[in-house]
Write an enzyme that holds these catalytic residues in place. Structure first.
Site, PDB file in Angstrom:
ATOM      1  N   LYS A 136      -4.759   5.313   9.118  1.00  0.00           N
ATOM      2  CA  LYS A 136      -6.407   4.786   9.545  1.00  0.00           C
ATOM      3  C   LYS A 136      -7.147   5.059  10.533  1.00  0.00           C
ATOM      4  CE  LYS A 136      -5.570   2.730   5.213  1.00  0.00           C
ATOM      5  NZ  LYS A 136      -3.472   2.445   4.883  1.00  0.00           N
TER       6      LYS A 136
ATOM      7  N   SER B  55       2.311   9.722   6.722  1.00  0.00           N
ATOM      8  CA  SER B  55       0.918   8.501   6.645  1.00  0.00           C
ATOM      9  C   SER B  55       1.330   7.932   7.516  1.00  0.00           C
ATOM     10  CB  SER B  55       0.493   8.268   5.251  1.00  0.00           C
ATOM     11  OG  SER B  55       1.108   7.567   4.652  1.00  0.00           O
TER      12      SER B  55
ATOM     13  N   GLU C 102     -13.399  -4.074   4.309  1.00  0.00           N
ATOM     14  CA  GLU C 102     -11.855  -4.277   3.477  1.00  0.00           C
ATOM     15  C   GLU C 102     -10.693  -4.351   3.755  1.00  0.00           C
ATOM     16  OE1 GLU C 102     -13.525  -1.562   2.896  1.00  0.00           O
ATOM     17  OE2 GLU C 102     -11.390  -1.017   2.449  1.00  0.00           O
TER      18      GLU C 102
HETATM   19  C1  LIG Z   1      -3.637   2.703   3.482  1.00  0.00           C
HETATM   20  C2  LIG Z   1      -2.404   3.519   3.536  1.00  0.00           C
HETATM   21  C3  LIG Z   1      -2.506   4.275   3.059  1.00  0.00           C
HETATM   22  C4  LIG Z   1      -2.711   4.682   1.553  1.00  0.00           C
HETATM   23  O1  LIG Z   1      -4.371   5.006   1.833  1.00  0.00           O
HETATM   24  P1  LIG Z   1      -4.998   6.410   1.274  1.00  0.00           P
HETATM   25  O2  LIG Z   1      -5.838   6.206   1.568  1.00  0.00           O
HETATM   26  O3  LIG Z   1      -4.447   7.118  -0.031  1.00  0.00           O
HETATM   27  O4  LIG Z   1      -4.335   7.573   2.411  1.00  0.00           O
HETATM   28  C5  LIG Z   1      -1.074   5.344   2.856  1.00  0.00           C
HETATM   29  N1  LIG Z   1       0.542   5.471   4.007  1.00  0.00           N
HETATM   30  C6  LIG Z   1      -0.443   4.252   4.558  1.00  0.00           C
HETATM   31  C7  LIG Z   1       1.376   4.306   6.051  1.00  0.00           C
HETATM   32  C8  LIG Z   1      -0.860   3.480   4.932  1.00  0.00           C
HETATM   33  O5  LIG Z   1      -1.193   2.475   6.288  1.00  0.00           O
END
Ligand SMILES: *Cc1c(COP(=O)(O)O)cnc(C)c1O
Length: 397
Positions: free
Chosen positions: A93, A381, A115
């Site tokens: 993020k 992610s 948000e």
């Molecule tokens: C917020 C988050 C997501 C989901 O958000 P996307 O916009 O779909 O990427 C996925 N993995 C992690 C670790 C997150 O913090």
């Protein structure tokens, strides 16, 4: 820096039939200014210099592309993990919030709002506001404030003000409504940092461009490691879809690369407690863009469910709605239980505790049809520290 791909945004802000900017009159000036200026600003040489330098020295990029041998043996294919979990603040993020705060400065904005659901985007926003010395207000549902107290504490320590959203179900969509209301009331001095590839044009495209560094790096790193910059599969979880959009970005026009999107099935797609938008959703307007979202007959948003707060969202970004409709993307889903088991598997086999969101992407690997010699890139992610309590509880550790 126009992109002619049929899978990227067009001149009018659409991906096929999805996208656009469905906004109240009061926001027209802000959105129009962004639409007119975002490309010129973010591809300006001094912007790119500052952005790249922060990605390198502050975020910690490039993140490694790791050949995960033990889990590859387990699934009888070749799995490479793109380590976004090693970014500062623990997930992808921050790539987007760094980009947007630099944009906000160039627009002359002096106040930032955001948000947040689980608090991850709130933390990433509070972080860059501290870095730039800008006041930061994060809207968060009252229920989420209670569920995610560690992230609330982080945001406070970083100097942000966390404002509770007390209407509706007191979760993410209500926080989003509050943030929109704030922006309408403060259109001149405030920039709204949206946390995924959602919202009115140009947010989905802008966020995807900031996250596209993920696939840019994957290409270089794969070429180095395998002699071919293209994998057979790129797999990512989809909440709103920003980590997925970044991981797919530079592969979209190469149809030999299979794009796999993983949604949260919750207790099961037919259980009434799910967030599998492409299966359960219909086209409509949500949070400023036309996209697929879960809704009742008369268009009311249906409350989603996922064990992972980051995937607990009733819609997906318009880019993904179009990848689904055009069949460019393969959409799968994983249940809460399957994801918990996948998190356990990755922890045991590779010594990497993934975020619960990420675990959904791991959970489908045995279903994508990867052969022994195929190369599968999984976008990791985020890291699992924030989910430890859930893991301990649900897995009886
Ligand atoms: C917020 C988050 C997501 C989901 O958000 P996307 O916009 O779909 O990427 C996925 N993995 C992690 C670790 C997150 O913090």
């Amino acid at each position: 820096m126009k992109n002619d791909s049929k899978y990227q945004v067009d001149d009018k802000g659409y991906y096929g039939q999805f996208g656009g900017a469905y906004i109240p009159e009061m926001l027209h000036r802000n959105i129009e200014e962004l639409q007119l200026r975002y490309l010129e600003i973010i591809y300006d040489e001094t912007f790119q210099k500052e952005f790249q330098s922060l990605l390198k020295d502050y975020v910690g990029r490039p993140t490694p592309l790791y050949f995960a041998k033990r889990i590859s043996d387990h699934f009888n294919t070749n799995i490479y993990l793109k380590r976004e979990d090693l970014c500062h603040t623990g997930a992808h993020k921050i790539n987007n919030t760094v980009g947007q705060i630099l944009l906000a400065k160039r627009l002359g904005k002096t106040r930032i709002i955001a948000e947040t659901g689980a608090g991850q985007h709130g933390v990433a926003t509070a972080t860059v506001c501290a870095l730039m010395g800008m006041p930061c207000i994060v809207y968060m549902g009252e229920v989420d404030i209670e569920r995610q107290s560690a992230n609330v504490k982080r945001m406070k320590m970083l100097g942000a003000e966390v404002r509770p959203a007390t209407s509706g179900s007191k979760t993410l969509k209500d926080a989003t409504n509050e943030a929109m209301r704030d922006w309408i009331a403060n259109p001149v001095d405030t920039h709204y940092i949206i946390g995924s590839v959602v919202g009115p044009h140009p947010f989905p495209d802008m966020v995807a461009r900031f996250q596209s560094v993920i696939s840019e790096e994957i290409k270089k790193q794969l070429l180095e490691k395998t002699g071919n910059e293209n994998p057979n599969f790129v797999v990512a979880c989809v909440g709103g879809g920003s980590n997925a959009a970044g991981a797919y970005y530079h592969f979209l026009d190469n149809e030999d690369v299979k794009i796999v999107a993983v949604e949260a099935a919750g207790h099961g797609v037919n259980s009434g407690k799910s967030a599998a938008t492409t299966i359960l959703g219909k086209p409509g307007v949500l949070h400023g863009s036309k996209t697929l979202f879960m809704q009742t007959e008369d268009g009311q948003v249906v409350e989603p469910h996922s064990i992972s707060a980051g995937l607990d969202y009733p819609g997906i970004g318009p880019v993904h709605a179009n990848l689904f409709e055009s069949k460019r993307g393969i959409f799968l889903s994983a249940t809460d239980d399957e994801s918990l088991q996948a998190a356990m598997l990755l922890s045991k086999l590779e010594g990497i505790i993934p975020a619960l969101e990420t675990a959904h992407a791991i959970a489908v690997i045995d279903r994508i049809g990867a052969k022994k010699d195929d190369v599968v890139v999984v976008n990791l992610s985020g890291r699992g520290d924030k989910d430890l309590d859930t893991y301990v509880r649900e897995l009886n550790l």
